[in-house]
Scaffold this active site. Structure first.
Site, PDB file in Angstrom:
ATOM      1  N   LYS A   1       8.296  -7.471   8.986  1.00 55.68           N
ATOM      2  CA  LYS A   1       7.002  -8.022   9.412  1.00 55.68           C
ATOM      3  C   LYS A   1       5.923  -7.692   8.379  1.00 55.68           C
ATOM      4  O   LYS A   1       5.188  -8.566   7.929  1.00 55.68           O
ATOM      5  CB  LYS A   1       6.610  -7.421  10.772  1.00 55.68           C
ATOM      6  CG  LYS A   1       5.142  -7.612  11.129  1.00 55.68           C
ATOM      7  CD  LYS A   1       4.769  -6.977  12.456  1.00 55.68           C
ATOM      8  CE  LYS A   1       4.413  -5.520  12.426  1.00 55.68           C
ATOM      9  NZ  LYS A   1       3.036  -5.181  12.061  1.00 55.68           N
ATOM     10  N   ASN A   2       5.835  -6.412   8.009  1.00 59.70           N
ATOM     11  CA  ASN A   2       4.711  -6.002   7.164  1.00 59.70           C
ATOM     12  C   ASN A   2       4.841  -6.484   5.726  1.00 59.70           C
ATOM     13  O   ASN A   2       3.844  -6.571   5.013  1.00 59.70           O
ATOM     14  CB  ASN A   2       4.522  -4.483   7.228  1.00 59.70           C
ATOM     15  CG  ASN A   2       3.962  -4.069   8.582  1.00 59.70           C
ATOM     16  OD1 ASN A   2       3.500  -4.908   9.348  1.00 59.70           O
ATOM     17  ND2 ASN A   2       4.014  -2.772   8.881  1.00 59.70           N
TER      18      ASN A   2
ATOM     19  N   CYS B   1      -8.776  -0.655  16.135  1.00 66.69           N
ATOM     20  CA  CYS B   1      -7.620  -1.028  16.931  1.00 66.69           C
ATOM     21  C   CYS B   1      -7.134   0.205  17.679  1.00 66.69           C
ATOM     22  O   CYS B   1      -7.641   1.312  17.469  1.00 66.69           O
ATOM     23  CB  CYS B   1      -6.545  -1.687  16.070  1.00 66.69           C
ATOM     24  SG  CYS B   1      -5.361  -0.614  15.329  1.00 66.69           S
TER      25      CYS B   1
ATOM     26  N   ARG C   1      -9.512   2.420  11.429  1.00 68.39           N
ATOM     27  CA  ARG C   1      -8.993   1.571  10.354  1.00 68.39           C
ATOM     28  C   ARG C   1     -10.090   0.821   9.579  1.00 68.39           C
ATOM     29  O   ARG C   1     -10.163  -0.415   9.600  1.00 68.39           O
ATOM     30  CB  ARG C   1      -7.936   0.605  10.900  1.00 68.39           C
ATOM     31  CG  ARG C   1      -6.845   1.334  11.671  1.00 68.39           C
ATOM     32  CD  ARG C   1      -5.782   0.430  12.197  1.00 68.39           C
ATOM     33  NE  ARG C   1      -4.827   0.037  11.172  1.00 68.39           N
ATOM     34  CZ  ARG C   1      -3.786  -0.760  11.408  1.00 68.39           C
ATOM     35  NH1 ARG C   1      -3.585  -1.242  12.607  1.00 68.39           N
ATOM     36  NH2 ARG C   1      -2.951  -1.068  10.443  1.00 68.39           N
TER      37      ARG C   1
ATOM     38  N   MET D   1     -12.334  -0.510   6.100  1.00 72.11           N
ATOM     39  CA  MET D   1     -11.918  -1.355   4.966  1.00 72.11           C
ATOM     40  C   MET D   1     -12.462  -0.819   3.636  1.00 72.11           C
ATOM     41  O   MET D   1     -12.403  -1.509   2.621  1.00 72.11           O
ATOM     42  CB  MET D   1     -12.465  -2.777   5.164  1.00 72.11           C
ATOM     43  CG  MET D   1     -11.769  -3.598   6.205  1.00 72.11           C
ATOM     44  SD  MET D   1     -10.226  -4.285   5.591  1.00 72.11           S
ATOM     45  CE  MET D   1     -10.796  -5.488   4.387  1.00 72.11           C
ATOM     46  N   ASP D   2     -13.037   0.400   3.640  1.00 75.78           N
ATOM     47  CA  ASP D   2     -13.729   0.874   2.436  1.00 75.78           C
ATOM     48  C   ASP D   2     -12.827   0.934   1.194  1.00 75.78           C
ATOM     49  O   ASP D   2     -13.273   0.655   0.081  1.00 75.78           O
ATOM     50  CB  ASP D   2     -14.349   2.255   2.706  1.00 75.78           C
ATOM     51  CG  ASP D   2     -13.307   3.275   3.144  1.00 75.78           C
ATOM     52  OD1 ASP D   2     -12.498   2.962   4.040  1.00 75.78           O
ATOM     53  OD2 ASP D   2     -13.277   4.390   2.578  1.00 75.78           O
TER      54      ASP D   2
ATOM     55  N   ASP E   1       5.040   4.539  11.418  1.00 74.07           N
ATOM     56  CA  ASP E   1       5.525   3.475  12.305  1.00 74.07           C
ATOM     57  C   ASP E   1       6.833   3.830  13.017  1.00 74.07           C
ATOM     58  O   ASP E   1       7.322   3.048  13.829  1.00 74.07           O
ATOM     59  CB  ASP E   1       5.703   2.162  11.518  1.00 74.07           C
ATOM     60  CG  ASP E   1       4.380   1.591  11.046  1.00 74.07           C
ATOM     61  OD1 ASP E   1       3.337   2.014  11.563  1.00 74.07           O
ATOM     62  OD2 ASP E   1       4.393   0.718  10.156  1.00 74.07           O
TER      63      ASP E   1
ATOM     64  N   ILE F   1      -1.458   9.814   9.445  1.00 74.19           N
ATOM     65  CA  ILE F   1      -1.949   8.530   8.916  1.00 74.19           C
ATOM     66  C   ILE F   1      -3.020   7.933   9.823  1.00 74.19           C
ATOM     67  O   ILE F   1      -4.051   7.484   9.350  1.00 74.19           O
ATOM     68  CB  ILE F   1      -0.783   7.513   8.744  1.00 74.19           C
ATOM     69  CG1 ILE F   1       0.332   8.124   7.890  1.00 74.19           C
ATOM     70  CG2 ILE F   1      -1.276   6.199   8.144  1.00 74.19           C
ATOM     71  CD1 ILE F   1      -0.014   8.413   6.454  1.00 74.19           C
TER      72      ILE F   1
ATOM     73  N   ARG G   1       4.854  -8.783  18.890  1.00 72.33           N
ATOM     74  CA  ARG G   1       4.194  -8.853  17.587  1.00 72.33           C
ATOM     75  C   ARG G   1       5.144  -8.405  16.480  1.00 72.33           C
ATOM     76  O   ARG G   1       5.030  -8.841  15.342  1.00 72.33           O
ATOM     77  CB  ARG G   1       2.958  -7.944  17.557  1.00 72.33           C
ATOM     78  CG  ARG G   1       1.869  -8.362  18.506  1.00 72.33           C
ATOM     79  CD  ARG G   1       0.653  -7.505  18.333  1.00 72.33           C
ATOM     80  NE  ARG G   1       0.176  -7.567  16.953  1.00 72.33           N
ATOM     81  CZ  ARG G   1      -0.912  -6.961  16.505  1.00 72.33           C
ATOM     82  NH1 ARG G   1      -1.642  -6.249  17.330  1.00 72.33           N
ATOM     83  NH2 ARG G   1      -1.265  -7.067  15.241  1.00 72.33           N
TER      84      ARG G   1
HETATM   85  N1  EPU Z   1      -7.829   3.440   5.622  1.00 72.97           N
HETATM   86  C1  EPU Z   1      -9.156   3.673   5.363  1.00 72.97           C
HETATM   87  N2  EPU Z   1      -9.842   2.749   4.645  1.00 72.97           N
HETATM   88  C2  EPU Z   1      -9.269   1.600   4.183  1.00 72.97           C
HETATM   89  C3  EPU Z   1      -7.899   1.364   4.457  1.00 72.97           C
HETATM   90  C4  EPU Z   1      -7.207   2.303   5.183  1.00 72.97           C
HETATM   91  O1  EPU Z   1      -9.710   4.710   5.757  1.00 72.97           O
HETATM   92  O2  EPU Z   1      -9.954   0.802   3.531  1.00 72.97           O
HETATM   93  C5  EPU Z   1      -7.062   4.432   6.421  1.00 72.97           C
HETATM   94  C6  EPU Z   1      -6.596   3.829   7.739  1.00 72.97           C
HETATM   95  O3  EPU Z   1      -7.617   3.897   8.706  1.00 72.97           O
HETATM   96  C7  EPU Z   1      -5.402   4.663   8.067  1.00 72.97           C
HETATM   97  C8  EPU Z   1      -4.807   4.988   6.688  1.00 72.97           C
HETATM   98  O4  EPU Z   1      -5.856   4.755   5.747  1.00 72.97           O
HETATM   99  O5  EPU Z   1      -5.802   5.848   8.694  1.00 72.97           O
HETATM  100  C9  EPU Z   1      -3.601   4.120   6.317  1.00 72.97           C
HETATM  101  O6  EPU Z   1      -3.926   2.758   6.274  1.00 72.97           O
HETATM  102  P1  EPU Z   1      -3.234   1.701   5.348  1.00 72.97           P
HETATM  103  O7  EPU Z   1      -4.300   0.869   4.716  1.00 72.97           O
HETATM  104  O8  EPU Z   1      -2.209   2.337   4.475  1.00 72.97           O
HETATM  105  O9  EPU Z   1      -2.455   0.823   6.436  1.00 72.97           O
HETATM  106  P2  EPU Z   1      -2.538  -0.733   6.676  1.00 72.97           P
HETATM  107  O10 EPU Z   1      -2.340  -1.465   5.410  1.00 72.97           O
HETATM  108  O11 EPU Z   1      -3.716  -1.055   7.508  1.00 72.97           O
HETATM  109  C10 EPU Z   1       0.047  -0.921   7.044  1.00 72.97           C
HETATM  110  C11 EPU Z   1       0.944  -1.452   8.122  1.00 72.97           C
HETATM  111  C12 EPU Z   1       0.888  -0.544   9.334  1.00 72.97           C
HETATM  112  C13 EPU Z   1       1.347   0.834   8.910  1.00 72.97           C
HETATM  113  C14 EPU Z   1       0.448   1.356   7.766  1.00 72.97           C
HETATM  114  C15 EPU Z   1       0.864   2.706   7.223  1.00 72.97           C
HETATM  115  C16 EPU Z   1       0.814  -3.825   7.667  1.00 72.97           C
HETATM  116  C17 EPU Z   1       0.434  -5.174   8.118  1.00 72.97           C
HETATM  117  N3  EPU Z   1       0.515  -2.803   8.466  1.00 72.97           N
HETATM  118  O12 EPU Z   1      -1.259  -0.927   7.613  1.00 72.97           O
HETATM  119  O13 EPU Z   1       1.816  -1.076  10.279  1.00 72.97           O
HETATM  120  O14 EPU Z   1       1.277   1.732   9.994  1.00 72.97           O
HETATM  121  O15 EPU Z   1       0.478   0.384   6.679  1.00 72.97           O
HETATM  122  O16 EPU Z   1       2.154   2.673   6.763  1.00 72.97           O
HETATM  123  O17 EPU Z   1       1.426  -3.680   6.609  1.00 72.97           O
HETATM  124  C18 EPU Z   1       2.754  -1.453  12.398  1.00 72.97           C
HETATM  125  O18 EPU Z   1       3.530  -2.252  11.851  1.00 72.97           O
HETATM  126  O19 EPU Z   1       2.929  -1.024  13.575  1.00 72.97           O
HETATM  127  C19 EPU Z   1       1.605  -0.953  11.636  1.00 72.97           C
HETATM  128  C20 EPU Z   1       0.538  -0.401  12.209  1.00 72.97           C
END
Ligand code: EPU
Length: 422
Positions: free
Chosen positions: A22-23, A118, A123, A125-126, A308, A330, A400
């Site tokens: 999925k991811n 969520c 989560r 976006m910075d 995950d 995480i 999902r």
């Molecule tokens: N974070 C920030 N700022 C940002 C981006 C992330 O503070 O700009 C923090 C997040 O809040 C979190 C940590 O960094 O605490 C990790 O976030 P990351 O950006 O690595 O995760 P993501 O890209 O939002 C993907 C997967 C998640 C999975 C995480 C970690 C996808 C679509 N989603 O999320 O999958 O848990 O990486 O491996 O790829 C799931 O499938 O159940 C799921 C939540």
């Protein structure tokens, strides 16, 4: 709303095919925005999140056609592109933010709604914003939308992320492939889904080196062409089904599984008393002997133990001999399955990001509620091992990320069915 009814039963036996990730697929689909030529993804999973991404891409002007019952996604984006990713779609699925990098690269501007929080954490976006700003984008937040502009195009740059974010690495990669000059991303995420995206972009003509390490180098090119790319195996679906025979006993072969996708997870399974054997077709899993042993788990970015799989691992450790300590590093709020597992007789104490799981002899079936995707499947696993009946409600979370979960588990002997709700 549908629910899932599970009856605890004995050992499982047989094979479970593992789908494409999925991811990975959610990052690969927006790559279609980078080229006028078609991108075809094979081995795609059939999931509601994929349908949401299809809807989002269609709203931007791309075409996504599901072939072979959804296992193949034929995508293309040759007409006019709408640069606005609307709140109504983005709020449903955070991965919608993965259109930001490709829209910026192709059009020089993008307007993407902020996803909002969520269930598992805030989560923000910075890290995405800083990474794209390093490539020359000016990003402003107006009325809940990120307005990104790169007049004169993106320019290659060296950037180090404060944390190895998966999504920010994907957005940076998709932006840098069409930027002018060379970009280097330091402290990049190393997940297999990043490697898969880099491979796909390379098949489209991008010049990328170092994916799978924490430093990725991208040499910008003028244009990308079409390609056909197979989506990598879903390591989280793999790990989830590996836990089914670990929890219920028996022996299950997960078809398409490879150790390198789940190495740190396999180390913990070994310590808990579960054997994993590589076969010609996948991974065969069974209990070594006797009761599961307690193990401590800390979630970390890849190659560490995946967040995950934390909820599913907790379901296993509920009936282990001794006390296990699970530390979630995480996401700040990813123990919502713990009180639900407690309804089934588990003994779990949660203090901030640390959960102490005191093993009990047996769980007991109960009515429980799924709070997010991985939590919902952990409750199903727990139900398979419990005495009596478990009903997991709010299973839309499950759809999902897991295709045909009842069918896959029934094929190995589990008693599980979907109960249609109004
Ligand atoms: N974070 C920030 N700022 C940002 C981006 C992330 O503070 O700009 C923090 C997040 O809040 C979190 C940590 O960094 O605490 C990790 O976030 P990351 O950006 O690595 O995760 P993501 O890209 O939002 C993907 C997967 C998640 C999975 C995480 C970690 C996808 C679509 N989603 O999320 O999958 O848990 O990486 O491996 O790829 C799931 O499938 O159940 C799921 C939540």
């Amino acid at each position: 709303m549908d629910s899932i009814l599970v009856r605890g039963n004995g050992p499982l036996s047989g094979q479970i095919p593992i789908a494409g990730a999925k991811n990975a697929c959610l990052a690969l689909m927006p790559a279609t925005l980078l080229s006028e030529e078609p991108l075809t993804l094979t081995n795609a999973p059939r999931l509601s999140d994929i349908r949401t991404m299809t809807q989002l891409l269609a709203s931007l002007g791309a075409e996504v056609t599901a072939l072979q019952e959804g296992k193949v996604l034929a995508t293309s984006c040759h007409g006019e592109i709408n640069p606005v990713a609307d709140y109504d779609i983005v709020r449903k699925m955070r991965a919608s933010n993965l259109v930001l990098g490709p829209l910026l690269a192709r059009l020089g501007h993008a307007v993407v709604s902020l996803p909002g929080g969520c269930a598992i954490g805030a989560r923000p976006m910075d890290i995405h914003i800083d990474a794209l700003a390093a490539l020359g984008a000016e990003i402003e937040l107006k009325e809940g939308y990120l307005h990104a502009n790169a007049r004169g195009g993106l320019k290659g740059a060296v950037h180090e992320m404060r944390f190895a974010s998966v999504g920010a690495t994907e957005n940076f990669l998709m932006a840098a492939v069409l930027a002018k000059g060379t970009s280097v991303l330091k402290n990049a995420a190393r997940e297999p889904e990043i490697v898969d995206l880099a491979r796909c972009l390379r098949a489209m003509g991008a010049q990328i080196e170092g994916e799978g390490t924490s430093e990725i180098t991208i040499q910008g090119v003028d244009r990308l062409h079409g390609a056909t790319h197979p989506v990598v195996t879903d390591r989280i679906e793999l790990g989830t089904y590996m836990l089914a025979p670990a929890i219920c006993g028996g022996e299950v072969e997960c078809l398409g599984g490879r150790i390198e996708l789940v190495e740190s997870f396999c180390e913990k399974l070994d310590a808990a008393g579960i054997s994993v054997e590589e076969t010609a077709r996948g991974l065969k899993v069974k209990r070594k002997n006797g009761r599961i042993r307690a193990v401590d788990v800390v979630t970390e970015p890849f190659p560490g133990f995946p967040t995950d799989l934390q909820a599913q691992m907790m379901a296993l450790l509920c009936t282990a001999e001794g006390t296990s300590i699970l530390e979630e590093r995480i996401f700040e709020n990813r123990f919502m399955h713990a009180p639900e597992l407690a309804r089934m007789g588990a003994r779990i104490e949660v203090h901030g990001g640390v959960a102490k799981v005191h093993g009990v002899d047996r769980l007991k079936g109960a009515r429980v509620m799924a709070t997010d995707l991985r939590a919902s499947v952990s409750l199903i696993l727990a139900g398979l091992a419990a005495e009596g009946e478990t009903v997991v409600s709010r299973v839309y979370h499950l759809d999902r990320g897991y295709e045909r979960v009842e069918e896959k588990l029934r094929a190995v002997g589990a008693q599980i069915e979907r109960v249609k709700g109004e």
